[in-house]
Scaffold this active site. Structure first.
Site, PDB file in Angstrom:
ATOM      1  N   GLY A   1       1.313  -4.839  12.782  1.00  0.00           N
ATOM      2  CA  GLY A   1       0.447  -4.266  11.762  1.00  0.00           C
ATOM      3  C   GLY A   1       0.783  -4.769  10.371  1.00  0.00           C
ATOM      4  CG  ASP A   2       4.561  -4.020   9.040  1.00  0.00           C
ATOM      5  OD1 ASP A   2       3.859  -3.016   8.813  1.00  0.00           O
ATOM      6  OD2 ASP A   2       5.688  -3.958   9.587  1.00  0.00           O
TER       7      ASP A   2
END
Length: 307
Positions: free
Chosen positions: A249-250
């Site tokens: 997600g990052d």
């Protein structure tokens, strides 16, 4: 300049092996120590993709020194505020299924918090400020919203990647972009993930709560984007085997901001975001530049064939 803020960074101890048996002695097959924290991970992807950035946040004690060494080795330019407390160490278990055991983090003193706040208030027009992750003890949930309020009108592109009450409070500061995942969005809006056209409905709901633009991570299903002008895009992830979701997600958020920094359109930035997030999942770690660009080219060919 892109500034990432990780108020609660970590050293992540990654253990891989057979499924854990509670109450028994378990032995891992591999063990490694890596840096952790949403903003830190974003800075790594920015650096690997050649995008200038600075990593802000807090670091202290033995674990903090080790964190700085790992970031230096990676080529990350960090301006972490030194604290009296000890940077946390998290456990990542990859044993049958992926399990995370995250520590709460060190207590941040008012003086340490003011030092970071003063640094954030120096940002100027054209800068990007990306908050990521949880807050350690000593920092109230309104911290991100307060910073967003102070920066409003300065031309700073602001990003919030948080969960729960911190995300809710951050939305009150009208960030330029938020990046929840499917589970975080469902909890925030009290929606079921089986809701018809979940991505569009969730993005609209979050936008109504204060976000100007919403980048929604959908895991193996890719990602969706709702812009301030009402444009909606949804892009499926490329095919591949997921080796670990930590950092995906990052990477997606960093890929999106990199796309904008490179002058791409909203949809073009979304494609790079999905490539970066998928590359991390397929590698089981933060991906290298070549891995991200390879998937980006694959997505471009796929989308071109579909037109």
């Amino acid at each position: 300049m892109i500034y990432t803020v990780t108020c609660n960074p970590s050293l992540d101890y990654v253990l891989e092996g057979q499924p854990v048996l509670l109450g028994k002695v378990n032995r891992s097959q591999t063990a490694r120590m890596v840096f952790g924290g949403k903003g830190i991970n974003q800075s790594v992807i920015f650096t690997r993709l050649g995008v200038p950035n600075r990593a802000l946040g807090f670091a202290g004690g033995y674990a903090g020194r080790q964190l700085r060494k790992l970031l230096e080795k990676e080529g990350i330019r960090e301006e972490l505020t030194e604290i009296q407390g000890e940077t946390r160490i998290n456990i990542k278990l990859r044993a049958g299924e992926e399990t995370e055991i995250n520590a709460p983090g060190p207590l941040i003193s008012p003086q340490e918090l003011r030092q970071l706040s003063r640094r954030l208030e120096t940002l100027e027009e054209g800068d990007v400020l990306s908050f990521g992750g949880s807050l350690p003890p000593g920092i109230e949930p309104d911290f991100v919203r307060e910073i967003l309020d102070r920066l409003r009108g300065r031309g700073v592109f602001t990003v919030a990647d948080a969960d729960g009450e911190l995300l809710r409070r951050s939305l009150e500061g009208r960030p330029t972009l938020v990046k929840p995942n499917r589970d975080e969005a469902a909890r925030l809006l009290e929606m079921v993930e089986s809701h018809p056209d979940f991505a569009r409905a969730a993005a609209r709901g979050i936008q109504a709560m204060g976000a100007r633009n919403v980048l929604l991570s959908l895991g193996a299903d890719g990602a969706a984007l709702l812009t301030e002008s009402g444009e909606f895009y949804q892009l499926a992830a490329p095919q591949g085997v997921c080796k670990g979701a930590t950092g995906a997600g990052d990477s997606l958020a960093a890929g999106f901001l990199t796309g904008l920094a490179w002058g791409r359109s909203w949809s073009g930035a979304l494609a790079l975001a999905v490539a970066a997030g998928s590359a991390a999942a397929f590698a089981g770690r933060l991906a290298e530049k070549e891995e991200i660009l390879s998937l980006a080219a694959q997505i471009k060919r796929r989308e071109g064939a579909g037109k």
